[in-house]
Enzyme design. Structure first.
Site: not given
Ligand code: BES
Ligand code: MN
Ligand code: ZN
Length: 481
Positions: A257, A331
């Site tokens: 990230k 997931r």
């Molecule tokens: N934990 C994150 C989702 C999230 C993002 C929660 C911001 C709270 C605030 C999750 O694991 C994630 O990174 N999801 C990705 C999925 C994508 C790579 C398909 C996302 O939402 O960008």
């Molecule tokens: Mn994630």
């Protein structure tokens, strides 16, 4: 927090919330009525309000009652308690006599004030801790205090305990709440009568949970699966299962990230915190239901041993997953936790909660969580539980057309569906591990479980405890008695 209920009384010091001036006037020798009459801007409408000092020495907050359909005693109490934060005030008396507040409203007012007064200062050193004491006691004066006390002690108080626990877990830093430490913390709930079981990496390996374990490969910290059982129902009755995503920190892994605000990802265990908080509430109020809570605790890190984009893992269900993005890790954790729950406990119904997608924040903000379920009856139950608990779900669609977006040429599926409908494809992914025989709903709480600068007076910190009140209500209405 000391919460009590009484039939009469006047705040001698501290603060008081008054909604009906005529209802309390005897207690304050007419001072509140007089002040209300003098205040040019106060007409008793919703949103009208003023503060005055009365002769007893108390500060009185007058709040307009306004429209019966809109006024909410819980929010009114929370708003005043919020305004007392940092004031040094330690006592709040909430006057509901002479209003139409029910015993339930009175108990909820106490809960609202308590949640608004919640503080998270555990890691402030003595030097930087607020010099002023925080709210310590809430007294609700109402026409039927024993019914209000009953409602609080048997329902809203335990719900509040669960919310506070969930908040503490979400607010805690990731060097305090990492999988093993988190599991240890949960073990402490055995004191409430919960049966706790912890599976470590060796046990999960034996079960073939390589989707979950793959997420933890880059972490120095061992992954854990924690099972909490509350057997308050009839022996042999199929339990309700609550499953939570507990990514104690989500760096994204090798699909790293960006750095800005990455610290928010300490809250990526908000789904698991909601499950733990709910189990605490159920045990505290001795719910007459069989409920199994399951949380998958993993830290998602980049490292030489970390899982790579393109890796293919075999889940416990036998289905293979191409991990195209290591940041879609929640997931993967839930895939094995859900399959384990279904095969081991054959639940009467199952709900999972997860801070699963950023896309749900874009869609719904922090007002509603996303709800995904193929089951209309379960959707109805959760919507109703949302309305009464104030943790609101909003249903979004599932369909085979979205499911197809997960097909991969290299494995049974990939773990991302592309830019479009990100929250839905995530839910479709989970659905593949639940199967057809279990009534199931997925709640995406990424927008509601952790909120910076919430406008809701009940949510003063990052961790909100969202989901505890919803699940506690859902169990009470659908799995008890
Ligand atoms: N934990 C994150 C989702 C999230 C993002 C929660 C911001 C709270 C605030 C999750 O694991 C994630 O990174 N999801 C990705 C999925 C994508 C790579 C398909 C996302 O939402 O960008
Ligand atoms: Mn994630
Ligand atoms: Zn995550």
């Amino acid at each position: 927090m000391n919460v009590s209920f009484s039939k009469s009384g006047a705040a001698k010091s501290g603060s008081a919330l008054v909604i009906s001036a005529s209802g309390v006037d005897h207690a304050y020798d007419g001072a509140v009525m007089k002040a209300a009459a003098k205040s040019a801007s106060f007409h008793g409408k919703a949103g009208d309000g003023f503060q005055t000092y009365v002769e007893t020495g108390a500060r009185v907050f007058m709040t307009g009652r306004g429209d019966k359909d809109i006024f909410d005693y819980e929010i009114a109490a929370a708003t005043v308690a919020k305004s007392l934060r940092g004031s040094g005030e330690t006592e709040l008396m909430i006057h509901l006599e002479g209003t139409d507040a029910t015993a339930d409203d009175a108990a909820r007012a106490a809960l609202g004030a308590r949640l608004a007064a919640y503080i998270w200062d555990k890691h402030k050193s003595k030097a930087t801790k607020s010099k002023k004491p925080a709210l310590q006691s809430i007294t609700v004066v109402s026409d039927d205090p024993s019914a209000a006390k009953d409602a609080y002690e048997n329902y809203y108080g335990p719900a509040g305990d669960g919310v506070v626990l969930a908040r503490d877990l979400v607010n805690a830093p990731p060097n305090e709440i990492y999988p093993v430490a988190y599991a240890e913390r949960i073990k402490g709930l055995a004191d409430l009568g919960l049966e706790i079981e912890v599976l470590g990496e060796a046990e999960m390996n034996k079960l073939g949970m390589h989707a979950l374990l793959g997420v933890g490969l880059g972490s120095e910290r061992d992954s854990q699966l924690v099972i909490m059982k509350w057997n308050g129902g009839k022996a042999g009755d199929a339990p309700a299962c609550l499953v939570g995503k507990g990514v104690t920190f989500d760096t994204g892994g090798i699909s790293l990230k960006p750095g800005a605000n990455m610290w928010d990802m300490k809250g990526d265990m908000g789904g698991s915190a909601a499950v733990v908080g709910t189990m605490c509430a159920l045990a505290t109020r001795k719910a007459k239901a069989n409920v199994v809570g399951i949380v998958g605790l993993v830290e998602n890190m980049p490292d030489g041993k970390a899982q790579l984009p393109g890796d293919i893992v075999v889940s416990m269900s036998g289905q293979t997953i191409e991990v195209q993005n290591t940041d879609a890790e929640g997931r993967l954790v839930l895939a094995d936790a859900l399959h384990y729950a279904v095969t081991k406990y054959k639940p009467a119904a199952m709900i999972d909660l997860a801070t699963l997608t950023g896309a749900i924040i874009v869609a719904l903000g922090s007002e509603y969580c996303g709800m995904f379920t193929p089951d209309d009856e379960l959707a109805k139950q959760l919507t109703a539980a949302g309305d009464t608990s104030t943790d609101l779900p909003w249903r979004l669609p599932l369909s085979d057309k979205y499911d197809k977006l997960l097909n991969s040429p290299n494995a049974d599926m990939k773990n991302i569906g592309g830019r479009a409908a990100g929250s839905i494809t995530a839910a479709q992914f989970l659905k593949r591990f639940v199967g057809k025989d279990t009534p199931w709903a997925h709640l995406d709480i990424a927008g509601t479980g952790m909120v910076n600068g919430s406008k809701d007076p009940r949510n003063p910190t990052f961790g909100t405890g969202f989901g505890v009140r919803l699940l506690n209500r859902w169990i009470a209405d659908n799995h008890e008695g």
